[in-house]
Design a protein around this motif. Structure first.
Motif, PDB file in Angstrom:
ATOM      1  N   GLU A  29       0.834  -1.205   0.000  1.00  0.00           N
ATOM      2  CA  GLU A  29       0.000   0.000   0.000  1.00  0.00           C
ATOM      3  C   GLU A  29       0.869   1.255   0.000  1.00  0.00           C
ATOM      4  OE1 GLU A  29      -2.902   2.685   2.869  1.00  0.00           O
ATOM      5  OE2 GLU A  29      -2.180   0.751   3.574  1.00  0.00           O
ATOM      6  N   TRP A  30       1.849   1.285   0.888  1.00  0.00           N
ATOM      7  CA  TRP A  30       2.648   2.489   1.023  1.00  0.00           C
ATOM      8  C   TRP A  30       3.700   2.618  -0.073  1.00  0.00           C
ATOM      9  CZ3 TRP A  30       1.878   6.588   4.151  1.00  0.00           C
ATOM     10  CH2 TRP A  30       0.830   6.456   5.069  1.00  0.00           C
ATOM     11  N   TRP A  33       1.438   3.995  -2.866  1.00  0.00           N
ATOM     12  CA  TRP A  33       0.986   5.342  -2.542  1.00  0.00           C
ATOM     13  C   TRP A  33       2.160   6.313  -2.551  1.00  0.00           C
ATOM     14  CZ3 TRP A  33      -3.938   6.154  -2.908  1.00  0.00           C
ATOM     15  CH2 TRP A  33      -4.493   7.340  -2.458  1.00  0.00           C
ATOM     16  N   ARG A 126      -6.187   6.460  -9.376  1.00  0.00           N
ATOM     17  CA  ARG A 126      -5.929   6.928  -8.020  1.00  0.00           C
ATOM     18  C   ARG A 126      -7.181   6.846  -7.135  1.00  0.00           C
ATOM     19  NH1 ARG A 126      -1.168   6.453  -6.327  1.00  0.00           N
ATOM     20  NH2 ARG A 126      -1.541   8.021  -4.718  1.00  0.00           N
ATOM     21  N   GLN A 129      -7.475   3.184  -6.216  1.00  0.00           N
ATOM     22  CA  GLN A 129      -6.462   2.878  -5.217  1.00  0.00           C
ATOM     23  C   GLN A 129      -6.822   3.497  -3.871  1.00  0.00           C
ATOM     24  OE1 GLN A 129      -2.336   4.325  -5.817  1.00  0.00           O
ATOM     25  NE2 GLN A 129      -1.772   2.169  -5.751  1.00  0.00           N
ATOM     26  N   GLY A 130      -7.400   4.690  -3.909  1.00  0.00           N
ATOM     27  CA  GLY A 130      -7.837   5.323  -2.676  1.00  0.00           C
ATOM     28  C   GLY A 130      -8.905   4.512  -1.956  1.00  0.00           C
ATOM     29  N   CYS A 133      -7.033   1.609  -0.333  1.00  0.00           N
ATOM     30  CA  CYS A 133      -6.180   2.051   0.773  1.00  0.00           C
ATOM     31  C   CYS A 133      -7.012   2.473   1.975  1.00  0.00           C
ATOM     32  CB  CYS A 133      -5.285   3.205   0.320  1.00  0.00           C
ATOM     33  SG  CYS A 133      -3.984   2.708  -0.827  1.00  0.00           S
TER      34      CYS A 133
END
Length: 425
Positions: A29-30, A33, A126, A129-130, A133
């Motif tokens: 995830e990070w 991101w 994005r 993905q948001g 996340c």
């Protein structure tokens, strides 16, 4: 008075896939991101008009912020999934979604090829993905806190942000390798795609590892309780507000000094790309190294003292760190290293603190919604505000904004009950 959970042990044959699966998925995830913020200087003009570099960068950072807007909805969807079907299922779904979105960015045509459609692809990727996340962090934090022995929950919880920083550090190292081996033209042409494509590959590995994990004992014993969601959230509204108040300071200082600082130094302070990335890697290693110490300390003296060391220490050092961070990599590293010591104290134990606020049947969604709102509003805008306010009003104005939010979080911490050793069943 705190409650003590009956000691239980996890066989090593089960513990390894649980810990590795949690850490690897969260690192993904990070990584995904973080590489967005790291590689903005290289891909911004590939998705937006190339006539104005600053405008393209700001547009890309705006989409970075838009991705955060989807996090509360994702937190609700995946958090509810974690509370109704299981932590393991939700965690597998989040990493699979993150990986698909990362791959989509990596193969996207550019603005030159398809015009504004490229910008739309970036935006959709994005947002997706948001969503994922928004559910990943609450689900992973809940899972790890529930499998940890109560007397070591603070120590174990540090794994979450060690994985976070590790994932971000891998992205920074990859950026460093690429900038040293590829020319500036090659980085703008195709080099920026490599980390996003690798994110898709890493995602497949993470999904495989999480499928081997077992469900937590706390969730299994709860028996998939079918409680009414909204009445339960209203009942625990004080805890939800506490999550927001606690998160705002940590979120902004973390994104400003751990995630976005190298990119800010490259774009605004004109530090060399390789030097800024090296500074980011070195400070991240320090951050990971000290987190278990803070986690263990919280298991001995309590969560509140360690949280206050983090917020108040960072608040006191913000302006000295700003003035220390200059136009070379060594000064950038020194400032980021100081930030790392204080930031690590809080983020290392936040997973345990959050988990100890809610009962099992709404632990994931109860955390996910307010946490995602805080991260969306304050974390998603941090890189943009850092760049925009720094250019328009000066960096001291942005530092004052971060200082104010750290004070808010400190006040919330001061009024929190101590939860060290609380029974999570």
């Amino acid at each position: 008075m705190t409650e003590t959970l009956r000691p239980h042990t996890i066989p090593s044959t089960r513990r390894t896939p649980q810990l590795v699966g949690t850490a690897l998925g969260h690192a993904l995830e990070w990584y995904d991101w973080g590489i967005y913020a790291i590689f903005v200087p290289f891909f911004a003009t590939q998705f937006f008009h190339q006539g104005n570099q600053l405008s393209a960068v700001l547009s890309s950072l705006a989409i970075f912020a838009v991705g955060f807007v989807a996090r509360p909805l994702g937190g609700f969807v995946f958090g509810r999934l974690a509370d109704r079907i299981g932590r393991k299922t939700a965690m597998s779904a989040t990493v699979a979604t993150i990986a698909v979105a990362s791959f989509a960015v990596g193969v996207s045509p550019t603005y030159t090829s398809i015009g504004a459609w490229a910008s739309l692809i970036l935006l959709v990727a994005r947002v997706v993905q948001g969503l994922a996340c928004g559910g990943e962090l609450p689900s992973a934090q809940t899972y790890l806190s529930e499998i940890a022995p109560a007397e070591k929950r603070g120590t174990w919880s540090s794994l979450i942000y060690i994985a976070s920083v590790f994932g971000n550090t891998v992205g920074v190292l990859l950026g460093l390798v690429l900038t040293l081996t590829l020319s500036n033209t090659e980085m703008h042409t195709f080099g920026w795609r490599i980390p996003f494509l690798l994110g898709g590959v890493f995602g497949l590995v993470a999904v495989y590892m999480r499928r081997k994990m077992s469900e937590t004992e706390a969730f299994t014993l709860a028996g998939r309780e079918r409680s009414r969601l909204w009445p339960e959230l209203v009942r625990h509204r004080k805890e939800a507000l506490r999550v927001i108040g606690l998160s705002v300071g940590f979120t902004v200082v973390y994104y400003s000094w751990v995630v976005a600082a190298p990119a800010y130094a490259i774009n605004s302070l004109h530090v060399s790309s390789s030097g800024a990335l090296w500074a980011g890697v070195a400070s991240s290693v320090l951050l990971m190294a000290v987190m278990p110490f803070w986690g263990k300390l919280s298991d001995r003296i309590g969560r509140k003292p360690v949280l206050l060391i983090s917020t108040l220490g960072a608040a006191v050092m913000l302006y000295p760190m700003q003035f220390l961070m200059g136009h070379n990599a060594w000064r950038l590293f020194a400032a980021m290293a100081i930030a790392a010591v204080f930031i690590s104290a809080g983020v290392s134990i936040l997973p345990a603190v959050y988990a100890e606020m809610f009962p099992t049947h709404i632990r994931a969604v109860g955390l996910a919604v307010p946490y995602s709102v805080a991260v969306a509003v304050f974390g998603g805008t941090a890189p943009y505000l850092q760049t925009w306010i720094g250019a328009k009003l000066g960096q001291s104005s942005y530092t004052g904004y971060v200082l104010f939010l750290l004070v808010v979080s400190s006040l919330v911490i001061a009024r929190m009950p101590e939860t060290r050793g609380k029974d999570l069943r």
